[in-house]
Motif scaffolding. Structure first.
Motif, PDB file in Angstrom:
ATOM      1  N   GLY A  99       0.819  -1.204   0.000  1.00 19.84           N
ATOM      2  CA  GLY A  99       0.000   0.000   0.000  1.00 19.84           C
ATOM      3  C   GLY A  99       0.853   1.254   0.000  1.00 19.84           C
ATOM      4  O   GLY A  99       0.551   2.228  -0.680  1.00 19.84           O
ATOM      5  N   ARG A 100       1.937   1.236   0.759  1.00 21.96           N
ATOM      6  CA  ARG A 100       2.782   2.421   0.898  1.00 21.96           C
ATOM      7  C   ARG A 100       4.237   1.988   1.052  1.00 21.96           C
ATOM      8  O   ARG A 100       4.511   0.855   1.446  1.00 21.96           O
ATOM      9  N   ILE A 101       5.130   2.928   0.772  1.00 20.95           N
ATOM     10  CA  ILE A 101       6.547   2.695   1.057  1.00 20.95           C
ATOM     11  C   ILE A 101       7.034   3.870   1.897  1.00 20.95           C
ATOM     12  O   ILE A 101       6.857   5.035   1.519  1.00 20.95           O
ATOM     13  N   PHE A 102       7.599   3.572   3.045  1.00 23.59           N
ATOM     14  CA  PHE A 102       8.145   4.611   3.919  1.00 23.59           C
ATOM     15  C   PHE A 102       9.666   4.585   3.848  1.00 23.59           C
ATOM     16  O   PHE A 102      10.274   3.592   3.426  1.00 23.59           O
ATOM     17  N   TYR A 109      14.137   1.416   3.837  1.00 23.80           N
ATOM     18  CA  TYR A 109      12.810   1.509   3.229  1.00 23.80           C
ATOM     19  C   TYR A 109      11.884   0.519   3.905  1.00 23.80           C
ATOM     20  O   TYR A 109      12.248  -0.644   4.116  1.00 23.80           O
ATOM     21  N   TYR A 112       4.845  -1.300   3.476  1.00 20.77           N
ATOM     22  CA  TYR A 112       3.667  -1.152   4.343  1.00 20.77           C
ATOM     23  C   TYR A 112       2.477  -1.743   3.605  1.00 20.77           C
ATOM     24  O   TYR A 112       2.179  -1.367   2.478  1.00 20.77           O
ATOM     25  N   TYR A 142       3.682  11.993  10.158  1.00 22.89           N
ATOM     26  CA  TYR A 142       3.091  11.145   9.108  1.00 22.89           C
ATOM     27  C   TYR A 142       3.990  11.035   7.884  1.00 22.89           C
ATOM     28  O   TYR A 142       3.674  10.331   6.948  1.00 22.89           O
ATOM     29  N   HIS A 143       5.051  11.797   7.863  1.00 22.02           N
ATOM     30  CA  HIS A 143       5.894  11.821   6.667  1.00 22.02           C
ATOM     31  C   HIS A 143       7.060  10.857   6.775  1.00 22.02           C
ATOM     32  O   HIS A 143       7.653  10.733   7.849  1.00 22.02           O
ATOM     33  N   PRO A 146       6.815   5.250   9.138  1.00 24.34           N
ATOM     34  CA  PRO A 146       5.482   4.617   9.179  1.00 24.34           C
ATOM     35  C   PRO A 146       4.721   4.718  10.495  1.00 24.34           C
ATOM     36  O   PRO A 146       3.546   4.354  10.544  1.00 24.34           O
ATOM     37  N   MET A 149       1.189   6.413  10.744  1.00 27.66           N
ATOM     38  CA  MET A 149       0.215   5.717   9.903  1.00 27.66           C
ATOM     39  C   MET A 149      -0.251   4.418  10.561  1.00 27.66           C
ATOM     40  O   MET A 149      -1.437   4.082  10.549  1.00 27.66           O
TER      41      MET A 149
END
Ligand SMILES: [Zn+2]
Length: 428
Positions: A99-102, A109, A112, A142-143, A146, A149
């Motif tokens: 869904g996401r990559i932090f 990296y 997520y 939030y930036h 993770p 989130m």
């Protein structure tokens, strides 16, 4: 209006949080078997770790079997990723399922999943007094990283409402808290203190204009004096949790605040940082953990944090063991005469002597012999130094488990930041 909400008892998942020891062992062994097979098949980096240690996945069937595998430290994850960015073969699902990559400091990296499956932070919230319907202001960043989130999704999973304000903007955060009737705080203890001070400076009444009932704090040490102060200023409950961005929640306080319960669905070990051997209750070692996340399974991940656990029963009824407290970082540990000394022990020793303000344990070596000194500054000069020196030296073997000598320094000699343990030994 309904009656007052019970924030002190109950569970997020009553059955799983209260398993008896043999049911828990069987449960964890089953989860472990599953994740080991999944990681070996689908995450090449884990196949390399297993093969490198000469361990077949089918030989890891119980929590005890984990001792055959090496601890993988965060610095190693960074190296693994560098060889083949972004994830270095650590992800165990096709990348299109993410869904996401932090991007956490390291750099590392973080994959997520599309929807957070993990309920460990939700367990932590419930134990800390959060209940469905609460409105929680999340003041972590939030930036890039993770953490916020994860908390956001976990809050919603519990039936709460998230107000994702992120970091900074103290005055705006206060206005939002008041207008939205936020009753739950998520953030660092120091930011909550900053909010309290600013609010009072602006003329807010912390109990009437701000209606906080509960606070979830993490990412910083929480001194009891600060907790007491914040709980009474806001008339709220504050409970802390422990975890890392990589592996999620590893411990949380319940109402009884006597350590941090392991969530039911993770394996936490305290290990000797030098050998990876598992340690027993009360023994200080590195926190290592194995999670059951099918997207990003981490097996024997070394957090670099030092702690110890207790298996004493807790009045809340949760049966998982508890991390008593975090006492420092692995890189701050020193071994002297075969014993580990960690910064928490220096704190414990100093706490017994209110006369002492600043302190440092110094280790030196001459003629192949180690010596330990507890060097410290005093609140006042008009004390009987000989008597105090004798009292501290009597206490040293009890707290540090080693004998040593006390040296008093003039006030101001120890300039911040200084190391609690200064190992001055030179090895040739
Ligand atoms: Zn408890």
């Amino acid at each position: 209006m309904s009656g007052p909400i019970d924030r002190t008892t109950g569970y997020f998942h009553a059955e799983l949080e209260r398993m008896d020891p043999s049911t828990r062992a069987a449960y964890l062994n089953r989860q472990l078997t599953d994740i080991v097979d999944h990681a070996y098949r689908n995450a090449p980096a884990f196949r390399d770790i297993f093969d490198g240690a000469g361990v077949k996945p089918e030989s890891i069937r119980t929590v005890d079997d984990l001792e055959r595998l090496p601890i993988t430290e965060k610095t190693q994850l960074v190296e693994i990723q560098k060889k083949s960015p972004p994830f270095g073969g650590l992800v165990a699902v096709p990348l299109k399922e993410l869904g996401r990559i932090f991007a956490s400091p390291g750099p590392i990296y973080e994959p997520y999943e599309l929807h957070l499956e993990d309920d460990r932070w939700s367990q932590a919230f419930f134990a800390g007094g959060f209940r469905a319907g609460d409105i929680g202001q999340i003041t972590f960043s939030y930036h890039m990283v993770p953490f916020a989130m994860m908390l956001d999704e976990s809050l919603i999973k519990l039936g709460c409402i998230s107000v994702p304000t992120g970091v900074g903007n103290t005055e705006l955060q206060l206005a939002i808290m008041k207008d939205v009737r936020v009753n739950a705080y998520l953030g660092t203890p120091s930011f909550l203190l900053a909010l309290a001070d600013r609010a009072e400076a602006l003329g807010y009444d912390l109990r009437k204009d701000i209606k906080l009932d509960v606070g979830f704090v993490a990412a910083e040490m929480l001194p009891e004096s600060l907790r007491d102060q914040l709980e009474s200023r806001f008339d709220m409950l504050i409970r802390q949790s422990y975890g890392t961005a990589d592996i999620g929640c590893l411990g949380f306080e319940c109402y009884h605040k006597n350590g941090m319960h392991y969530p039911y669905n993770v394996i936490v070990e305290i290990v000797d940082p030098a050998t990876g051997r598992r340690l027993g209750p009360g023994e200080v070692g590195e926190v290592a953990a194995t999670c059951f996340n099918r997207t990003y399974p981490l097996i024997r991940f070394g957090t670099g944090d030092l702690s110890y656990y207790t298996d004493e029963p807790c009045p809340c009824g949760r049966t998982t063991h508890r991390l008593v407290r975090i006492v420092g970082r692995v890189d701050q540990v020193t071994k002297v005469k075969g014993m580990f000394i960690h910064p928490g022990q220096a704190d414990d020793l100093a706490k017994k002597f209110p006369e002492v303000t600043q302190y440092q344990v110094v280790v030196t070596r001459a003629d192949h012999k180690d010596s330990i000194f507890f060097t410290c500054e005093l609140a006042a000069e008009d004390v009987d130094k000989e008597a105090l020196k004798a009292r501290i030296e009597d206490e040293m073997p009890l707290v540090l488990r080693l004998r040593g000598e006390v040296q008093f320094l003039p006030a101001g000699s120890l300039k911040s930041p200084f190391k609690k343990i200064d190992d001055r030994r030179v090895w040739d």
